[in-house]
Motif scaffolding. Sequence first.
Motif, PDB file in Angstrom:
ATOM      1  N   UNK A  11      78.280-105.236 -38.781  1.00 31.30           N
ATOM      2  CA  UNK A  11      78.828-104.674 -37.548  1.00 31.30           C
ATOM      3  C   UNK A  11      79.425-103.289 -37.753  1.00 31.30           C
ATOM      4  N   UNK A  12      79.432-102.825 -38.994  1.00 27.50           N
ATOM      5  CA  UNK A  12      80.045-101.536 -39.307  1.00 27.50           C
ATOM      6  C   UNK A  12      79.121-100.697 -40.177  1.00 27.50           C
ATOM      7  N   UNK A  13      79.295 -99.399 -40.076  1.00 25.52           N
ATOM      8  CA  UNK A  13      78.559 -98.450 -40.916  1.00 25.52           C
ATOM      9  C   UNK A  13      79.573 -97.590 -41.652  1.00 25.52           C
ATOM     10  N   UNK A  14      79.384 -97.455 -42.959  1.00 29.00           N
ATOM     11  CA  UNK A  14      80.216 -96.534 -43.729  1.00 29.00           C
ATOM     12  C   UNK A  14      79.735 -95.122 -43.426  1.00 29.00           C
ATOM     13  N   UNK A  15      80.551 -94.353 -42.737  1.00 27.49           N
ATOM     14  CA  UNK A  15      80.118 -93.071 -42.177  1.00 27.49           C
ATOM     15  C   UNK A  15      80.949 -91.907 -42.732  1.00 27.49           C
ATOM     16  N   UNK A  16      81.386 -92.029 -43.981  1.00 34.96           N
ATOM     17  CA  UNK A  16      82.287 -91.045 -44.570  1.00 34.96           C
ATOM     18  C   UNK A  16      81.542 -89.773 -44.946  1.00 34.96           C
ATOM     19  N   UNK A  75      84.719 -95.334 -41.115  1.00 35.13           N
ATOM     20  CA  UNK A  75      83.799 -96.373 -40.646  1.00 35.13           C
ATOM     21  C   UNK A  75      83.423 -96.125 -39.187  1.00 35.13           C
ATOM     22  N   UNK A  76      82.244 -96.647 -38.823  1.00 36.00           N
ATOM     23  CA  UNK A  76      81.817 -96.624 -37.427  1.00 36.00           C
ATOM     24  C   UNK A  76      81.471 -98.039 -36.993  1.00 36.00           C
ATOM     25  N   UNK A  77      82.076 -98.464 -35.905  1.00 36.58           N
ATOM     26  CA  UNK A  77      81.820 -99.792 -35.348  1.00 36.58           C
ATOM     27  C   UNK A  77      80.570 -99.716 -34.482  1.00 36.58           C
ATOM     28  N   UNK A  78      79.524-100.456 -34.870  1.00 38.74           N
ATOM     29  CA  UNK A  78      78.269-100.432 -34.108  1.00 38.74           C
ATOM     30  C   UNK A  78      78.061-101.725 -33.335  1.00 38.74           C
ATOM     31  N   UNK A  79      79.094-102.577 -33.272  1.00 40.76           N
ATOM     32  CA  UNK A  79      78.971-103.848 -32.553  1.00 40.76           C
ATOM     33  C   UNK A  79      79.017-103.607 -31.055  1.00 40.76           C
TER      34      UNK A  79
END
Length: 307
Positions: free
Chosen positions: A132-137, A259-263
Amino acid sequence: MFIEQGIHSGNKFWKYLLGSLFIITASFVGQLPLLLAVIGKTILSGASYPETNEGVMRFFEPNLTLFLLLISFVFAFGGIYFVVKYLHRQTLLSVTTSRKKVDWSRIWFSFGLWSVFSIVTTLVFYFSNPSLYVLDFKPIPFAVLFIIAVVLIPVQTSTEEYVFRGYLMQGFANLARNKWFPLLMTSVIFGGMHFFNPEVTKVGNIIFVYYIGTGLFLGIITLMDEGMELALGFHAANNLIGALLITSDWSAFQTHSIFKDISEPQAGVDVILPVVLVYPFLLFVFSKKYQWNNWKEKLTGRIDVNK
């Protein structure tokens, strides 16, 4: 007593209406840089003028958008200072705390407690539901975000606290001469202020349970502690850590977070749980640390103007 500090013969309620209008106007003036930037880009690049708030949020690079959005709170805070000093003839300290000076240890304790809780729970959710999350650092954009956030987000959150838990709390006390009405009204107005947040559209009106509940929590700790220090620390931690740690396509702040929540957004435990479980636990922690007592009188009692 904190809430009584705004009550004196010259502090009529109409002054709070006029003061609120002045603060709102100052905030609108602070939004001019964003408006001018949007107009400038449409002229220079030929881009279409964004017709919605969501369109404005995505019109510039996220760090620039965040900077332009937060600038308005600098103007609003200036408006608060002007109104308190020259319209109400009070000091800024008198709408901050009942103590002789601001207790920074309280601010830092509240900030640290909620920062640790926010970081730990975010990491727990991430490792429990990694899909549900992407590491977007991204190091450079995050570094710029960090500087903007650390400098301006505390201004934003402090401005909101001074308006709701300070200025309006004392204003409604002038009107009602009790404590429950200011607590209730500032909480409802604080929740309603978030009406245009994109989260409302995505999640639904149930999210106002969280918004109003948070306002109620901040009001309670202000009244019980006889000052805004705990509320200032909590609010700053909530927005600052949130902006740095996690974002989503449907959140109010679009940032270069870690992080980016993609849910798919939905009204779940993250809306209800803080109000029914987390906030009561924090009240327990604060009450034990600062030895709060006489809850009924401090939250619902009448105000004796003759004291």
